[in-house]
Design a protein around this motif. Structure first.
Motif, PDB file in Angstrom:
ATOM      1  N   ASP A   9     -23.543   2.558  52.909  1.00 40.09           N
ATOM      2  CA  ASP A   9     -24.509   1.701  53.585  1.00 40.09           C
ATOM      3  C   ASP A   9     -24.586   2.181  55.035  1.00 40.09           C
ATOM      4  O   ASP A   9     -23.596   2.135  55.764  1.00 40.09           O
ATOM      5  CB  ASP A   9     -24.025   0.246  53.522  1.00 40.09           C
ATOM      6  CG  ASP A   9     -25.027  -0.717  54.148  1.00 40.09           C
ATOM      7  OD1 ASP A   9     -26.049  -0.251  54.693  1.00 40.09           O
ATOM      8  OD2 ASP A   9     -24.778  -1.931  54.094  1.00 40.09           O
ATOM      9  N   ASP A  19     -27.204   1.060  49.874  1.00 38.51           N
ATOM     10  CA  ASP A  19     -26.143   0.054  49.995  1.00 38.51           C
ATOM     11  C   ASP A  19     -25.850  -0.546  48.616  1.00 38.51           C
ATOM     12  O   ASP A  19     -26.688  -0.515  47.716  1.00 38.51           O
ATOM     13  CB  ASP A  19     -26.555  -1.027  50.999  1.00 38.51           C
ATOM     14  CG  ASP A  19     -27.684  -1.888  50.479  1.00 38.51           C
ATOM     15  OD1 ASP A  19     -27.406  -3.007  49.999  1.00 38.51           O
ATOM     16  OD2 ASP A  19     -28.851  -1.448  50.509  1.00 38.51           O
ATOM     17  N   GLU A  20     -24.641  -1.094  48.472  1.00 39.62           N
ATOM     18  CA  GLU A  20     -24.180  -1.627  47.185  1.00 39.62           C
ATOM     19  C   GLU A  20     -25.098  -2.697  46.611  1.00 39.62           C
ATOM     20  O   GLU A  20     -25.413  -2.691  45.430  1.00 39.62           O
ATOM     21  CB  GLU A  20     -22.793  -2.259  47.371  1.00 39.62           C
ATOM     22  CG  GLU A  20     -21.662  -1.326  47.040  1.00 39.62           C
ATOM     23  CD  GLU A  20     -20.325  -2.019  47.271  1.00 39.62           C
ATOM     24  OE1 GLU A  20     -20.082  -3.060  46.631  1.00 39.62           O
ATOM     25  OE2 GLU A  20     -19.549  -1.522  48.112  1.00 39.62           O
ATOM     26  N   LYS A  21     -25.507  -3.639  47.470  1.00 30.85           N
ATOM     27  CA  LYS A  21     -26.307  -4.773  46.990  1.00 30.85           C
ATOM     28  C   LYS A  21     -27.630  -4.290  46.381  1.00 30.85           C
ATOM     29  O   LYS A  21     -28.045  -4.734  45.312  1.00 30.85           O
ATOM     30  CB  LYS A  21     -26.581  -5.717  48.170  1.00 30.85           C
ATOM     31  CG  LYS A  21     -27.024  -7.103  47.756  1.00 30.85           C
ATOM     32  CD  LYS A  21     -27.120  -8.006  48.975  1.00 30.85           C
ATOM     33  CE  LYS A  21     -27.934  -9.251  48.637  1.00 30.85           C
ATOM     34  NZ  LYS A  21     -28.269 -10.011  49.836  1.00 30.85           N
ATOM     35  N   THR A  22     -28.283  -3.354  47.071  1.00 28.70           N
ATOM     36  CA  THR A  22     -29.545  -2.803  46.561  1.00 28.70           C
ATOM     37  C   THR A  22     -29.304  -2.040  45.264  1.00 28.70           C
ATOM     38  O   THR A  22     -30.095  -2.130  44.317  1.00 28.70           O
ATOM     39  CB  THR A  22     -30.194  -1.880  47.615  1.00 28.70           C
ATOM     40  OG1 THR A  22     -30.345  -2.618  48.832  1.00 28.70           O
ATOM     41  CG2 THR A  22     -31.550  -1.375  47.168  1.00 28.70           C
TER      42      THR A  22
END
Length: 229
Positions: free
Chosen positions: A157, A196-199
């Motif tokens: 990220d 990023d992880e969430k995306t």
């Protein structure tokens, strides 16, 4: 596009010149990419790469293999590993270093064989360039995986680059443009993706993958395993 990275790898390996490899970006000063990074042995690899290699199983395709360091390690461990690289000059170096199975091609154009593990290290997933192209790649990867197969890659990220003020450009903040500079030559600008992880979790869901985070470090870098559902 000029194969500047391949030339830098070739010259470093054959001790031809001592030019530095630079990466120009559009958010700050240019950064040096130490060419010896592509020639690391196991002891010099960060934990993320070390763990990724330990998580490989079955027949492995090392995508964007560079100078072949990860493929060589897997080969030494007895894996049936194929190194895939678009740079013919880097492929020549890999073969000289002892990588047995090598493909010179663009991953998006490769359909010939299926594997148990697809591996992309050193933010190799960045080659997708954009969120849209990442989704295309994930669908393509399913065609290259055996049943029960896995995709292993790292990313990070990069929100920290913007110190809390993400750019309002209409595109995802991890879609960057880079340019290699070496021995007074430069490449065209090319897209590179940090996600990023969430995306990525949302994209995994959308494209039909189970995603597992294997490691996160203090620099916002992380390693994932993605398996088609």
């Amino acid at each position: 596009m000029k194969d500047i990275l391949g030339q830098a790898i070739y010259n470093h390996y054959h001790k031809k010149t001592a030019h530095k490899l630079w990466i120009n970006n559009q958010y700050g000063p240019k950064e040096e990419m130490p060419i010896e990074t592509y020639f690391r042995d196991e002891d010099d690899m960060p934990d993320i790469e070390w763990l990724a290699l330990n998580e490989c199983r079955g027949e492995v395709l090392d995508i964007g293999a560079g100078a072949g360091s990860h493929a060589l390690l897997l080969q030494e461990r007895g894996f049936d590993v194929t190194a895939l690289e678009i740079s013919a000059i880097a492929v020549e170096v890999m073969q000289t270093r002892g990588v047995k199975k090598v493909l010179t091609t663009d991953i998006f154009e490769y359909h010939e064989h299926k594997y148990d593990t697809l591996l992309l290290l050193m933010n190799g997933i960045g080659l997708t360039g954009t969120i849209a192209n990442l989704k295309t790649f994930l669908q393509h990867a399913k065609l290259l995986l055996n049943k029960g197969g896995q995709l292993i890659f790292d990313s990070s990220d990069i929100a920290y680059l913007y110190e809390g003020n993400l750019p309002d450009t209409g595109k995802y903040y991890g879609e960057l443009s880079y340019q290699y500079q070496y021995n007074r030559q430069t490449t065209d600008w090319f897209p590179w993706l940090y996600i990023d992880e969430k995306t990525l979790i949302a994209i995994a869901e959308e494209t039909g993958y189970h995603m597992e985070v294997l490691l996160e470090d203090e620099y916002q870098q992380y390693l994932v395993r993605m398996s088609p559902l």
